[in-house]
Design a protein around this motif. Sequence first.
Motif, PDB file in Angstrom:
ATOM      1  N   ARG A 135      40.987  14.410  19.140  1.00  0.00           N
ATOM      2  CA  ARG A 135      41.236  13.629  20.359  1.00  0.00           C
ATOM      3  C   ARG A 135      41.115  14.499  21.600  1.00  0.00           C
ATOM      4  O   ARG A 135      40.583  14.072  22.624  1.00  0.00           O
ATOM      5  N   ALA A 136      41.588  15.728  21.519  1.00  0.00           N
ATOM      6  CA  ALA A 136      41.521  16.628  22.678  1.00  0.00           C
ATOM      7  C   ALA A 136      40.068  16.939  23.034  1.00  0.00           C
ATOM      8  O   ALA A 136      39.684  16.966  24.214  1.00  0.00           O
ATOM      9  N   GLY A 185      35.190  15.665  26.704  1.00  0.00           N
ATOM     10  CA  GLY A 185      33.920  15.011  26.975  1.00  0.00           C
ATOM     11  C   GLY A 185      34.055  13.874  27.972  1.00  0.00           C
ATOM     12  O   GLY A 185      33.257  13.751  28.914  1.00  0.00           O
ATOM     13  N   SER A 186      35.074  13.030  27.798  1.00  0.00           N
ATOM     14  CA  SER A 186      35.281  11.909  28.732  1.00  0.00           C
ATOM     15  C   SER A 186      35.458  12.437  30.147  1.00  0.00           C
ATOM     16  O   SER A 186      34.874  11.905  31.102  1.00  0.00           O
ATOM     17  N   ASP A 187      36.275  13.483  30.254  1.00  0.00           N
ATOM     18  CA  ASP A 187      36.593  14.010  31.583  1.00  0.00           C
ATOM     19  C   ASP A 187      35.395  14.664  32.250  1.00  0.00           C
ATOM     20  O   ASP A 187      35.397  14.875  33.458  1.00  0.00           O
ATOM     21  N   ALA A 188      34.383  15.003  31.458  1.00  0.00           N
ATOM     22  CA  ALA A 188      33.236  15.716  32.013  1.00  0.00           C
ATOM     23  C   ALA A 188      32.218  14.792  32.681  1.00  0.00           C
ATOM     24  O   ALA A 188      31.250  15.270  33.285  1.00  0.00           O
ATOM     25  N   ALA A 247      32.385  16.232  19.260  1.00  0.00           N
ATOM     26  CA  ALA A 247      33.432  15.291  19.669  1.00  0.00           C
ATOM     27  C   ALA A 247      33.392  15.078  21.183  1.00  0.00           C
ATOM     28  O   ALA A 247      33.584  13.949  21.675  1.00  0.00           O
ATOM     29  N   ALA A 248      33.131  16.143  21.928  1.00  0.00           N
ATOM     30  CA  ALA A 248      33.050  16.019  23.389  1.00  0.00           C
ATOM     31  C   ALA A 248      31.868  15.133  23.793  1.00  0.00           C
ATOM     32  O   ALA A 248      31.982  14.310  24.714  1.00  0.00           O
ATOM     33  N   ILE A 249      30.754  15.283  23.097  1.00  0.00           N
ATOM     34  CA  ILE A 249      29.597  14.415  23.376  1.00  0.00           C
ATOM     35  C   ILE A 249      29.980  12.955  23.121  1.00  0.00           C
ATOM     36  O   ILE A 249      29.674  12.067  23.928  1.00  0.00           O
ATOM     37  N   VAL A 267      29.828   9.961  25.909  1.00  0.00           N
ATOM     38  CA  VAL A 267      29.017   8.742  25.759  1.00  0.00           C
ATOM     39  C   VAL A 267      29.888   7.501  25.942  1.00  0.00           C
ATOM     40  O   VAL A 267      29.466   6.512  26.565  1.00  0.00           O
ATOM     41  N   ILE A 268      31.122   7.556  25.421  1.00  0.00           N
ATOM     42  CA  ILE A 268      32.052   6.431  25.603  1.00  0.00           C
ATOM     43  C   ILE A 268      32.389   6.260  27.083  1.00  0.00           C
ATOM     44  O   ILE A 268      32.335   5.153  27.631  1.00  0.00           O
ATOM     45  N   ALA A 269      32.717   7.362  27.737  1.00  0.00           N
ATOM     46  CA  ALA A 269      33.099   7.289  29.148  1.00  0.00           C
ATOM     47  C   ALA A 269      31.940   6.798  30.013  1.00  0.00           C
ATOM     48  O   ALA A 269      32.135   6.030  30.966  1.00  0.00           O
TER      49      ALA A 269
END
Lengths: 320, 320
Positions: A122-123, A128-131, A213-215, A219-221
Amino acid sequence: GDAAAEAAVRARQDTLTKPPGSLGRLEDLAAWLARWQGRAMPRLDRVEIVVFAGNHGVVAQGVSSFPAEVTAQMVGNFAAGGAAINQLARVAGAGLRVVPVEVARPTGDFTVGTAMSADEFRAAVAVGSDAVAPGIDLLCLGEMGIGNTTVAAALAAALFGGGGAAWAGRGTGLDQAGVGRKAAVIDRGLARHEAVLADPLAAAAALGGRELAAILGAVIAAREQGVPVLLDGFVCTAAAAPLAVLAQGGLDHALVAHVSAEAGHRRLVAALGQAALLDLGMRLGEGSGAALAVPVLRAAVACHSGMASFAEAGVSDGAG
Amino acid sequence: GDAAAEAAVRARQDTLTKPPGSLGRLEDLAAWLARWQGRAMPRLDRVEIVVFAGNHGVVAQGVSSFPAEVTAQMVGNFAAGGAAINQLARVAGAGLRVVPVEVARPTGDFTVGTAMSADEFRAAVAVGSDAVAPGIDLLCLGEMGIGNTTVAAALAAALFGGGGAAWAGRGTGLDQAGVGRKAAVIDRGLARHEAVLADPLAAAAALGGRELAAILGAVIAAREQGVPVLLDGFVCTAAAAPLAVLAQGGLDHALVAHVSAEAGHRRLVAALGQAALLDLGMRLGEGSGAALAVPVLRAAVACHSGMASFAEAGVSDGAG
């Protein structure tokens, strides 16, 4: 997606000074950008490339021809402007951000345990979302991580079946025997985590890695923020692929930019029902294929917004 | 070609911070530019797109869904900046020149006589030679001419065999019956000029057209002046193809940029032993496919000249 914006693009295309459909995928790309930007006139004023980097416990199994310290060294090379993606970002007219995701703390070796705990996963997704910067018009994703084609192959096998032999490739330069060993490592990981593989997110946590996971998070964000996405090669596509398995159309806002020479990528692109924009034999990662496709999207937008209609130009159309 | 310049590129490529060969065709493109520019460090400071326009007597046979006056109207649209190629040239960072080749004087209808006399053919070739500006680093060629996919198909059939059915396509938008009529028109032309078809240049004069002859002249002049060439779609490739038939390697300084959706182009590219850089379903002409490939070449040059070596960047290479 904004179906009205897409329809507006399609309607305008047929008035422009060209035989109908003659710009091929450029016409589709303009419509796709409009749909996912939610704008009848798509634009590419702010294009950003984000490269996530991570390290992988599974390199202990000898799956890469480069040592793990190269991940951090390449992050340094990105910062100094010496890598391929630095040059390609400039040609693309795109911003470049490199986000190391705990490069100094490799994931667990998936042949002996989970790559990440649920919390660690999750972290990394949140990184990734925050980026995803607010207000960008296109997000190009890339990655760097010694050993991560092994992780990507394991994840692709978990999502789409086929086992290690179907998805393992040469990575940064394994020979045929090395590819065989890599496939066996993947199969051991798949066997160890068999119980969770039917759950795409649990599989992504168990197999890794943090940059994948960050990617996924980015993509979700991007979907939530109305930002179309260009995916790079095998690792990047595998990282986003859980979204296509979780929900019909879950990856429709993300296009595979370039089909890699890495063995599993063509198979993965087909499994996703996509056709990559480019096929130039690259197998570098770093977002290189995504960056290379940016001018194609710029061309699509430029034609769509800049061309004259038959009426404006006083050109006879073919209908009469 | 300058083999030493090409070898220098290959040697440098292996020192750069990437797995060997991982930039795929970008590495080949840098070497190709070096070879034909005669420079170990290729550059793309001055890129020019030249679009030749012409009209064709064979349109009297009903081979196009657009009327012949569209050729001149599109020349006007190019001048006003409203066509696709205007937008694509801007994205490519390339100059654009449009050269009408006696648009007001169509060639003869090749089903009833020759398209051009030997003198007319030489004059059109000279227009093309003269259009290659001194000192440019890359020449992108394109064309506009209602009816010219019929001419290109006839020329391709003359050079490589196969008859009208093998080479006729939808052009600007014929239906299936129209394509059949077009194939029959081509076959009548081939039968009429059978005596000269074994001579590539005589075939090019007999079948036309002026803009194709100009492209031929430009490709010849580019070779002499050390200027690599990007060819556009079916018509442009057919126009240059006599050089490949006349001499082994005669087209090695010219790459097909994009394989057109026009039926005969894939076959023609294969006959030339080439693989197009892009495949995006376009079928417009105007140099559109060539313009779209310019950023790919810019990427190749940028990586080659801008990347750090393993030693410069302090990155461990994979050899150890």
